[in-house]
Design a protein around this motif. Structure first.
Motif, PDB file in Angstrom:
ATOM      1  N   LEU A  98     -11.724  -5.901  -1.192  1.00  0.00           N
ATOM      2  CA  LEU A  98     -11.963  -5.676  -0.253  1.00  0.00           C
ATOM      3  C   LEU A  98     -11.392  -4.478  -0.128  1.00  0.00           C
ATOM      4  O   LEU A  98     -11.744  -3.077   0.124  1.00  0.00           O
ATOM      5  CB  LEU A  98     -12.416  -6.845   0.750  1.00  0.00           C
ATOM      6  N   LEU A  99     -10.022  -4.813  -0.105  1.00  0.00           N
ATOM      7  CA  LEU A  99      -8.779  -3.694   0.110  1.00  0.00           C
ATOM      8  C   LEU A  99      -8.896  -2.877  -1.100  1.00  0.00           C
ATOM      9  O   LEU A  99      -8.825  -1.343  -1.087  1.00  0.00           O
ATOM     10  CB  LEU A  99      -7.076  -4.180   0.465  1.00  0.00           C
ATOM     11  N   MET A 100      -8.959  -3.250  -2.380  1.00  0.00           N
ATOM     12  CA  MET A 100      -8.677  -2.073  -3.706  1.00  0.00           C
ATOM     13  C   MET A 100     -10.131  -1.618  -3.249  1.00  0.00           C
ATOM     14  O   MET A 100     -10.146  -0.342  -3.568  1.00  0.00           O
ATOM     15  CB  MET A 100      -9.312  -3.585  -4.606  1.00  0.00           C
ATOM     16  N   GLU A 101     -11.647  -1.774  -2.195  1.00  0.00           N
ATOM     17  CA  GLU A 101     -12.521  -1.194  -2.483  1.00  0.00           C
ATOM     18  C   GLU A 101     -12.206   0.413  -1.426  1.00  0.00           C
ATOM     19  O   GLU A 101     -12.287   1.286  -1.697  1.00  0.00           O
ATOM     20  CB  GLU A 101     -13.679  -1.187  -2.510  1.00  0.00           C
ATOM     21  N   ASP A 102     -11.662   0.060  -0.623  1.00  0.00           N
ATOM     22  CA  ASP A 102     -10.826   0.613  -0.015  1.00  0.00           C
ATOM     23  C   ASP A 102     -10.025   1.858  -0.671  1.00  0.00           C
ATOM     24  O   ASP A 102      -9.636   2.971  -0.170  1.00  0.00           O
ATOM     25  CB  ASP A 102     -10.565   0.541   1.178  1.00  0.00           C
ATOM     26  N   ALA A 110      -9.564   6.766   9.297  1.00  0.00           N
ATOM     27  CA  ALA A 110      -7.679   5.841   9.072  1.00  0.00           C
ATOM     28  C   ALA A 110      -8.218   4.283  10.148  1.00  0.00           C
ATOM     29  O   ALA A 110      -8.770   4.304  11.135  1.00  0.00           O
ATOM     30  CB  ALA A 110      -6.853   6.772   9.792  1.00  0.00           C
ATOM     31  N   LYS A 111      -7.690   3.510   9.383  1.00  0.00           N
ATOM     32  CA  LYS A 111      -7.729   2.161  10.047  1.00  0.00           C
ATOM     33  C   LYS A 111      -6.983   0.832   9.636  1.00  0.00           C
ATOM     34  O   LYS A 111      -5.559   1.237   8.518  1.00  0.00           O
ATOM     35  CB  LYS A 111      -8.731   1.069   9.138  1.00  0.00           C
ATOM     36  N   MET A 112      -7.199   0.210   9.938  1.00  0.00           N
ATOM     37  CA  MET A 112      -6.084  -1.279   9.649  1.00  0.00           C
ATOM     38  C   MET A 112      -6.965  -2.862   9.167  1.00  0.00           C
ATOM     39  O   MET A 112      -7.664  -2.105  10.809  1.00  0.00           O
ATOM     40  CB  MET A 112      -4.672  -1.502  10.772  1.00  0.00           C
ATOM     41  N   ASP A 113      -6.585  -3.345   8.477  1.00  0.00           N
ATOM     42  CA  ASP A 113      -7.555  -4.576   8.649  1.00  0.00           C
ATOM     43  C   ASP A 113      -5.707  -5.331   8.180  1.00  0.00           C
ATOM     44  O   ASP A 113      -4.871  -5.895   7.651  1.00  0.00           O
ATOM     45  CB  ASP A 113      -7.590  -5.090   7.271  1.00  0.00           C
ATOM     46  N   GLU A 114      -6.162  -6.941   8.424  1.00  0.00           N
ATOM     47  CA  GLU A 114      -5.821  -8.181   7.760  1.00  0.00           C
ATOM     48  C   GLU A 114      -6.149  -9.407   6.762  1.00  0.00           C
ATOM     49  O   GLU A 114      -7.544  -9.886   7.460  1.00  0.00           O
ATOM     50  CB  GLU A 114      -4.950  -8.961   9.274  1.00  0.00           C
ATOM     51  N   ILE A 115      -6.533  -9.117   5.729  1.00  0.00           N
ATOM     52  CA  ILE A 115      -7.442  -9.954   4.924  1.00  0.00           C
ATOM     53  C   ILE A 115      -6.428 -10.165   4.124  1.00  0.00           C
ATOM     54  O   ILE A 115      -4.917 -10.324   3.595  1.00  0.00           O
ATOM     55  CB  ILE A 115      -8.296  -8.581   3.395  1.00  0.00           C
ATOM     56  N   GLY A 116      -6.056 -11.738   4.118  1.00  0.00           N
ATOM     57  CA  GLY A 116      -5.434 -12.847   3.777  1.00  0.00           C
ATOM     58  C   GLY A 116      -4.686 -12.780   4.150  1.00  0.00           C
ATOM     59  O   GLY A 116      -4.005 -13.027   4.866  1.00  0.00           O
ATOM     60  N   LEU A 122      -4.473   2.152   6.081  1.00  0.00           N
ATOM     61  CA  LEU A 122      -5.336   3.445   5.723  1.00  0.00           C
ATOM     62  C   LEU A 122      -4.855   4.831   6.195  1.00  0.00           C
ATOM     63  O   LEU A 122      -5.317   4.684   7.270  1.00  0.00           O
ATOM     64  CB  LEU A 122      -6.408   3.670   4.733  1.00  0.00           C
ATOM     65  N   LEU A 123      -4.662   5.736   6.042  1.00  0.00           N
ATOM     66  CA  LEU A 123      -4.227   6.740   7.083  1.00  0.00           C
ATOM     67  C   LEU A 123      -4.360   8.309   6.461  1.00  0.00           C
ATOM     68  O   LEU A 123      -3.798   8.365   4.951  1.00  0.00           O
ATOM     69  CB  LEU A 123      -3.468   6.996   8.098  1.00  0.00           C
ATOM     70  N   PRO A 124      -4.343   9.122   7.806  1.00  0.00           N
ATOM     71  CA  PRO A 124      -4.224  10.901   6.007  1.00  0.00           C
ATOM     72  C   PRO A 124      -3.166  10.861   6.127  1.00  0.00           C
ATOM     73  O   PRO A 124      -2.447  11.259   7.129  1.00  0.00           O
ATOM     74  CB  PRO A 124      -4.819  11.673   6.856  1.00  0.00           C
ATOM     75  N   MET A 125      -2.712  11.905   4.877  1.00  0.00           N
ATOM     76  CA  MET A 125      -1.195  12.664   4.803  1.00  0.00           C
ATOM     77  C   MET A 125      -1.358  14.337   4.889  1.00  0.00           C
ATOM     78  O   MET A 125      -2.176  14.791   3.858  1.00  0.00           O
ATOM     79  CB  MET A 125      -0.368  12.436   3.543  1.00  0.00           C
ATOM     80  N   CYS A 126      -0.502  15.098   6.042  1.00  0.00           N
ATOM     81  CA  CYS A 126      -2.103  15.841   6.161  1.00  0.00           C
ATOM     82  C   CYS A 126      -0.643  17.167   5.578  1.00  0.00           C
ATOM     83  O   CYS A 126       0.728  16.921   5.555  1.00  0.00           O
ATOM     84  CB  CYS A 126      -2.093  16.436   7.685  1.00  0.00           C
ATOM     85  N   TYR A 127      -1.261  18.214   4.881  1.00  0.00           N
ATOM     86  CA  TYR A 127       0.164  19.212   4.210  1.00  0.00           C
ATOM     87  C   TYR A 127      -0.876  20.730   4.763  1.00  0.00           C
ATOM     88  O   TYR A 127      -1.719  20.852   4.941  1.00  0.00           O
ATOM     89  CB  TYR A 127       0.056  19.501   2.706  1.00  0.00           C
ATOM     90  N   PHE A 128       0.014  21.716   5.120  1.00  0.00           N
ATOM     91  CA  PHE A 128      -0.220  22.972   5.041  1.00  0.00           C
ATOM     92  C   PHE A 128      -0.164  23.784   4.287  1.00  0.00           C
ATOM     93  O   PHE A 128       1.718  23.981   3.281  1.00  0.00           O
ATOM     94  CB  PHE A 128       0.751  23.686   6.556  1.00  0.00           C
ATOM     95  N   VAL A 242      -5.938   7.532  12.976  1.00  0.00           N
ATOM     96  CA  VAL A 242      -4.527   7.160  13.322  1.00  0.00           C
ATOM     97  C   VAL A 242      -3.947   5.853  14.874  1.00  0.00           C
ATOM     98  O   VAL A 242      -3.092   5.123  15.220  1.00  0.00           O
ATOM     99  CB  VAL A 242      -3.525   7.904  13.111  1.00  0.00           C
ATOM    100  N   ARG A 243      -4.376   6.689  16.046  1.00  0.00           N
ATOM    101  CA  ARG A 243      -4.127   6.127  16.791  1.00  0.00           C
ATOM    102  C   ARG A 243      -4.392   4.036  17.177  1.00  0.00           C
ATOM    103  O   ARG A 243      -4.266   3.686  17.266  1.00  0.00           O
ATOM    104  CB  ARG A 243      -5.071   6.851  18.621  1.00  0.00           C
ATOM    105  N   ASP A 244      -6.284   4.278  16.728  1.00  0.00           N
ATOM    106  CA  ASP A 244      -6.660   2.602  16.991  1.00  0.00           C
ATOM    107  C   ASP A 244      -5.457   1.725  15.701  1.00  0.00           C
ATOM    108  O   ASP A 244      -5.719   0.921  16.060  1.00  0.00           O
ATOM    109  CB  ASP A 244      -7.855   3.015  15.846  1.00  0.00           C
ATOM    110  N   LEU A 245      -5.204   2.874  14.786  1.00  0.00           N
ATOM    111  CA  LEU A 245      -4.598   2.164  13.637  1.00  0.00           C
ATOM    112  C   LEU A 245      -3.303   1.682  13.810  1.00  0.00           C
ATOM    113  O   LEU A 245      -2.879   0.218  13.844  1.00  0.00           O
ATOM    114  CB  LEU A 245      -4.283   2.955  11.913  1.00  0.00           C
ATOM    115  N   MET A 246      -2.754   2.242  15.101  1.00  0.00           N
ATOM    116  CA  MET A 246      -1.114   2.185  15.766  1.00  0.00           C
ATOM    117  C   MET A 246      -1.842   0.786  16.583  1.00  0.00           C
ATOM    118  O   MET A 246      -0.970  -0.672  16.551  1.00  0.00           O
ATOM    119  CB  MET A 246      -0.265   3.179  16.237  1.00  0.00           C
ATOM    120  N   ASN A 247      -3.001   0.637  17.717  1.00  0.00           N
ATOM    121  CA  ASN A 247      -3.404  -0.047  18.128  1.00  0.00           C
ATOM    122  C   ASN A 247      -3.026  -0.907  17.540  1.00  0.00           C
ATOM    123  O   ASN A 247      -2.804  -2.311  18.617  1.00  0.00           O
ATOM    124  CB  ASN A 247      -4.292   0.421  19.230  1.00  0.00           C
ATOM    125  N   GLY A 248      -3.517  -1.225  16.521  1.00  0.00           N
ATOM    126  CA  GLY A 248      -4.023  -2.644  16.201  1.00  0.00           C
ATOM    127  C   GLY A 248      -2.944  -3.003  15.381  1.00  0.00           C
ATOM    128  O   GLY A 248      -2.576  -4.007  15.685  1.00  0.00           O
TER     129      GLY A 248
END
Length: 365
Positions: A98-102, A110-116, A122-128, A242-248
């Motif tokens: 499942l992580l490979m599919e993500d 953006a999200k955070m998962d714990e599997i196995g 997973l999050l965005p890297m931004c450029y200007f 990304v806030r939810d990712l860090m909270n996780g």
């Protein structure tokens, strides 16, 4: 003449329409198959501990498999997403399907998962893009395992990880002395810190428009403001989760995260909250720019209407006089007077000048 950093209307709108269509029509079921294959995949392995460092770059995925058996800490950075390489790495390092599919998907929130035995971010890297004033977002996947962090990113020609690489190459740094969870923190921290770099550029463009709008309140200026608003909207939409990712991560009790690393993740959490708040402030500033544009247009319209009203008022008495003496009556006062024409013109001029002096005295223009 210096080139205006704000993109022209036609060139500015089209790229956003393409990105908007991709974002608004995102379907996680079809995202994997829709990813465009890359021509080249580069894998860089950084193996290190407190007194040892080894860096190796390869194009062959099997070259990094031997590092799975070592007890040293490792960072495996994969530049370029291609299914064959991703499946091989994930299978060899026991990363869940499942992580490979993500990792293979595009446009994910953006999200955070714990599997196995892995912790996944997973999050965005931004450029200007300075030449087009556009915000470019690249998806980054980070997998934390025992003594290893694996990062996957699309573009092999750019990232924001150079400060991390320099710290790994330097003896005695905290990054070399700490565990792999600290490396995960460092990667997240440099990604989030780069959000502020992007926002600095957006802030400069907003300040530029604050100077342009009072001088050039036209449709082209409004299009540029709308373009900035859409770029900021896409940027905020990318970083807000990304806030939810860090909270996780802060709530996680995963054994891969050491207790003394929690304060560092808390620092990143504070930074992302600040970044989202700043993006919201920029949104309010752009709304103010739109209101400023409409205020300038209303003021310009009022000035035009004021001039037209004054001209109409000044011409009204002369219109009345010429209308009266233009009537076809045989018996009218002064109609046969040889100086009647000059007297009429003189009266109209006196009324005209008198009205101008009266308006000026009242401060009407």
């Amino acid at each position: 003449m210096a080139k205006n950093p704000i993109l022209p209307i036609a060139d500015a709108i089209n790229p956003f329409k393409i990105r908007k269509k991709r974002l608004m029509n995102f379907n996680p079921v079809t995202a994997v198959s829709s990813r465009k294959p890359v021509d080249h995949v580069r894998i860089t392995v950084y193996e290190y501990d407190s007194g040892y460092f080894h860096e190796e770059t390869t194009d062959t995925v099997s070259d990094c498999f031997r590092f799975a058996e070592t007890d040293t800490k490792k960072w495996i950075n994969v530049d370029g997403i291609r299914r064959e390489e991703v499946e091989s790495i994930c299978r060899h390092f026991n990363v869940h399907f499942l992580l490979m599919e993500d990792i293979m998907s595009e446009g994910q929130r953006a999200k955070m998962d714990e599997i196995g035995n892995n912790l996944f971010c997973l999050l965005p890297m931004c450029y200007f893009k300075t030449e087009s004033s556009a915000v470019d977002i690249e998806q980054v996947s980070l997998v934390l395992g025992k003594n290893v962090v694996i990062s996957f990113q699309d573009d092999p020609n750019r990232d924001v990880f150079n400060p991390i690489r320099e710290r790994l190459r330097t003896d005695g740094t905290k990054l070399r002395l700490s565990g792999s969870d600290y490396l995960l923190y460092a990667l997240l921290d440099v990604i989030v810190d780069n959000y502020f770099v992007v926002m600095d550029h957006l802030g400069d463009r907003i300040e530029l428009m604050e100077d342009i709008i009072p001088r050039q309140p036209n449709n082209r200026t409004l299009a540029r403001v709308n373009y900035l608003r859409r770029e900021l909207m896409e940027f905020k939409r990318g970083i807000a989760p990304v806030r939810d990712l860090m909270n996780g991560l802060l709530k996680s009790e995963n054994a891969l995260l050491e207790e003394n690393t929690e304060k560092y993740f808390k620092d990143v959490s504070d930074h992302i909250i600040q970044a989202v708040d700043l993006a919201e402030s920029y949104r309010d500033m752009i709304i103010n720019l739109q209101e400023l544009y409409h205020a300038q247009m209303n003021q310009k319209m009022n000035e035009v209407m004021k001039v037209l009203t004054v001209v109409t008022t000044l011409l009204a008495p002369m219109t009345v006089i010429t209308g009266i003496y233009g009537m076809n009556f045989d018996h009218m006062p002064e109609l046969k007077n040889p100086n009647g024409y000059f007297i009429t013109i003189g009266v109209m001029l006196c009324i005209f000048v008198g009205m101008i002096l009266f308006f000026r005295k009242r401060g009407w223009f």
